[in-house]
Design an enzyme around this catalytic site. Sequence first.
Site, PDB file in Angstrom:
ATOM      1  N   GLY A   1       0.772  -5.065   0.935  1.00 56.17           N
ATOM      2  CA  GLY A   1      -0.397  -5.146   0.063  1.00 56.17           C
ATOM      3  C   GLY A   1      -0.098  -5.803  -1.274  1.00 56.17           C
ATOM      4  O   GLY A   1      -0.988  -6.381  -1.901  1.00 56.17           O
TER       5      GLY A   1
ATOM      6  N   ALA B   1       0.861  -1.174   0.000  1.00 51.69           N
ATOM      7  CA  ALA B   1       0.000   0.000   0.000  1.00 51.69           C
ATOM      8  C   ALA B   1       0.901   1.227   0.000  1.00 51.69           C
ATOM      9  O   ALA B   1       2.061   1.162   0.408  1.00 51.69           O
ATOM     10  CB  ALA B   1      -0.893  -0.015   1.232  1.00 51.69           C
TER      11      ALA B   1
HETATM   12  N1  CAA Z   1       4.627   3.300  -0.587  1.00 47.47           N
HETATM   13  C1  CAA Z   1       4.984   4.440  -1.184  1.00 47.47           C
HETATM   14  N2  CAA Z   1       6.115   4.595  -1.887  1.00 47.47           N
HETATM   15  C2  CAA Z   1       6.903   3.515  -2.008  1.00 47.47           C
HETATM   16  C3  CAA Z   1       6.585   2.276  -1.427  1.00 47.47           C
HETATM   17  C4  CAA Z   1       5.371   2.188  -0.693  1.00 47.47           C
HETATM   18  N3  CAA Z   1       4.972   1.054  -0.132  1.00 47.47           N
HETATM   19  N4  CAA Z   1       7.576   1.397  -1.716  1.00 47.47           N
HETATM   20  C5  CAA Z   1       8.478   2.072  -2.453  1.00 47.47           C
HETATM   21  N5  CAA Z   1       8.063   3.335  -2.642  1.00 47.47           N
HETATM   22  C6  CAA Z   1       8.756   4.391  -3.395  1.00 47.47           C
HETATM   23  C7  CAA Z   1       9.870   5.007  -2.563  1.00 47.47           C
HETATM   24  O1  CAA Z   1       9.355   6.003  -1.709  1.00 47.47           O
HETATM   25  C8  CAA Z   1      10.767   5.564  -3.635  1.00 47.47           C
HETATM   26  O2  CAA Z   1      10.224   6.785  -4.084  1.00 47.47           O
HETATM   27  P1  CAA Z   1      11.217   8.048  -4.360  1.00 47.47           P
HETATM   28  O3  CAA Z   1      12.142   7.577  -5.455  1.00 47.47           O
HETATM   29  O4  CAA Z   1      10.285   9.131  -4.761  1.00 47.47           O
HETATM   30  O5  CAA Z   1      11.942   8.285  -3.083  1.00 47.47           O
HETATM   31  C9  CAA Z   1      10.619   4.563  -4.775  1.00 47.47           C
HETATM   32  O6  CAA Z   1       9.413   3.841  -4.494  1.00 47.47           O
HETATM   33  C10 CAA Z   1      11.752   3.561  -4.824  1.00 47.47           C
HETATM   34  O7  CAA Z   1      11.880   2.968  -3.548  1.00 47.47           O
HETATM   35  P2  CAA Z   1      13.294   2.847  -2.782  1.00 47.47           P
HETATM   36  O8  CAA Z   1      14.156   4.006  -3.087  1.00 47.47           O
HETATM   37  O9  CAA Z   1      12.999   2.555  -1.344  1.00 47.47           O
HETATM   38  O10 CAA Z   1      13.870   1.541  -3.530  1.00 47.47           O
HETATM   39  P3  CAA Z   1      14.845   0.439  -2.934  1.00 47.47           P
HETATM   40  O11 CAA Z   1      15.195  -0.437  -4.085  1.00 47.47           O
HETATM   41  O12 CAA Z   1      15.928   1.065  -2.130  1.00 47.47           O
HETATM   42  O13 CAA Z   1      13.934  -0.411  -1.881  1.00 47.47           O
HETATM   43  C11 CAA Z   1      11.948  -1.581  -1.141  1.00 47.47           C
HETATM   44  C12 CAA Z   1      12.842  -1.154  -2.326  1.00 47.47           C
HETATM   45  C13 CAA Z   1      12.690  -2.602  -0.246  1.00 47.47           C
HETATM   46  C14 CAA Z   1      10.715  -2.235  -1.736  1.00 47.47           C
HETATM   47  C15 CAA Z   1      11.574  -0.356  -0.301  1.00 47.47           C
HETATM   48  O14 CAA Z   1      11.045   0.642  -1.172  1.00 47.47           O
HETATM   49  C16 CAA Z   1      10.529  -0.610   0.753  1.00 47.47           C
HETATM   50  O15 CAA Z   1      10.837  -1.157   1.805  1.00 47.47           O
HETATM   51  N6  CAA Z   1       9.247  -0.216   0.500  1.00 47.47           N
HETATM   52  C17 CAA Z   1       8.180  -0.317   1.443  1.00 47.47           C
HETATM   53  C18 CAA Z   1       7.687  -1.730   1.603  1.00 47.47           C
HETATM   54  C19 CAA Z   1       6.590  -1.811   2.606  1.00 47.47           C
HETATM   55  O16 CAA Z   1       6.756  -1.558   3.788  1.00 47.47           O
HETATM   56  N7  CAA Z   1       5.382  -2.202   2.154  1.00 47.47           N
HETATM   57  C20 CAA Z   1       4.244  -2.401   2.990  1.00 47.47           C
HETATM   58  C21 CAA Z   1       3.373  -1.210   2.961  1.00 47.47           C
HETATM   59  S1  CAA Z   1       2.088  -1.298   4.193  1.00 47.47           S
HETATM   60  C22 CAA Z   1       0.863  -2.226   3.505  1.00 47.47           C
HETATM   61  O17 CAA Z   1       0.979  -2.734   2.418  1.00 47.47           O
HETATM   62  C23 CAA Z   1      -0.398  -2.362   4.326  1.00 47.47           C
HETATM   63  C24 CAA Z   1      -1.312  -3.440   3.867  1.00 47.47           C
HETATM   64  O18 CAA Z   1      -1.366  -4.519   4.432  1.00 47.47           O
HETATM   65  C25 CAA Z   1      -2.218  -3.232   2.750  1.00 47.47           C
END
Ligand code: CAA
Length: 272
Positions: A110, A67
Amino acid sequence: AANYAHVLVSRPQPAVALVQLNRPKALNALSAAHFKDITDALVEADADDSVGAMVLTGSDKAFAAGADILEMKDKTFADAFTNNFLANWEIITKLRKPLIAAVSGYALGGGCELALMCDIILASPTARFSQPEISIGVIPGGGGSQRLTRIVGKSRAMELCLTGRMFDAYEAERWGVVSRVVDGADGAKKEGGTESISPVVKEAVDMAATIASKGRVAAIACKEVINASFEMPLTEGLRYERRLFQSLFATHDQKEGMAAFAEKRKPNFTNS
Ligand code: CAA
């Protein structure tokens, strides 16, 4: 097909709709607008008579990174509760035609839950799954604690949801989260002229085409009874299966399928 801002819709085979998440800058993070496009595109394909099965995929780097955290970070309890935040995700589980997820790269939070709502998951060796919500102060909200637990069991589900650790395509295959890992090299060999499409997507599209070639009424009934097994006690589920099985004797495709077998020829299903 309609045009969507955050998904690409194509027809890699006449009876297969391919819906590709297309928000690459955010690793396909599922904002409300993105998720609406996904469900709208799938609902549109589901209602299209020329479609027999659907494939949902992301990019090589990310199926979906969860999400959209930036969109939800300031949300209040009152807003989440009043507007029943994420309840609309269940639209995916109401689709009637078979839906295959082709997962490469991150399927987190998500994104993992979206894959788990599909009927079949195929993974490329690069696929990485997790329920990382615990690391941002919440818990799975799109069905992770329920669907993942039914598949991997309590101890693993607890470990995964309480630590948020990632698991790879092969662990997912061993545990039955995905039906198969599609090896890149093998897939590429089979690919022929379609190198723009990744091996796992190619395999999912081929599988969807196989499903679409069966009688549509039986395919929908089959999906329905398997999904019902997660909702019903065994006696009820068996009764439900038997009744639907019996009702298929009212279809042309049953007469045609069995006649074709007896006459040693290919069936000509008419989805009726
Ligand atoms: N929400 C919003 N933006 C996100 C995102 C997310 N879940 N995941 C990645 N992005 C965005 C980052 O903010 C970044 O944007 P900018 O370039 O504008 O800064 C872009 O995508 C690239 O991400 P990273 O720079 O972090 O890329 P990376 O290769 O270093 O890392 C990753 C990749 C490990 C997937 C890392 O982005 C990450 O940990 N993301 C979050 C994962 C997460 O916690 N997901 C769960 C969300 S909660 C949920 O889903 C609730 C539910 O049950 C429905």
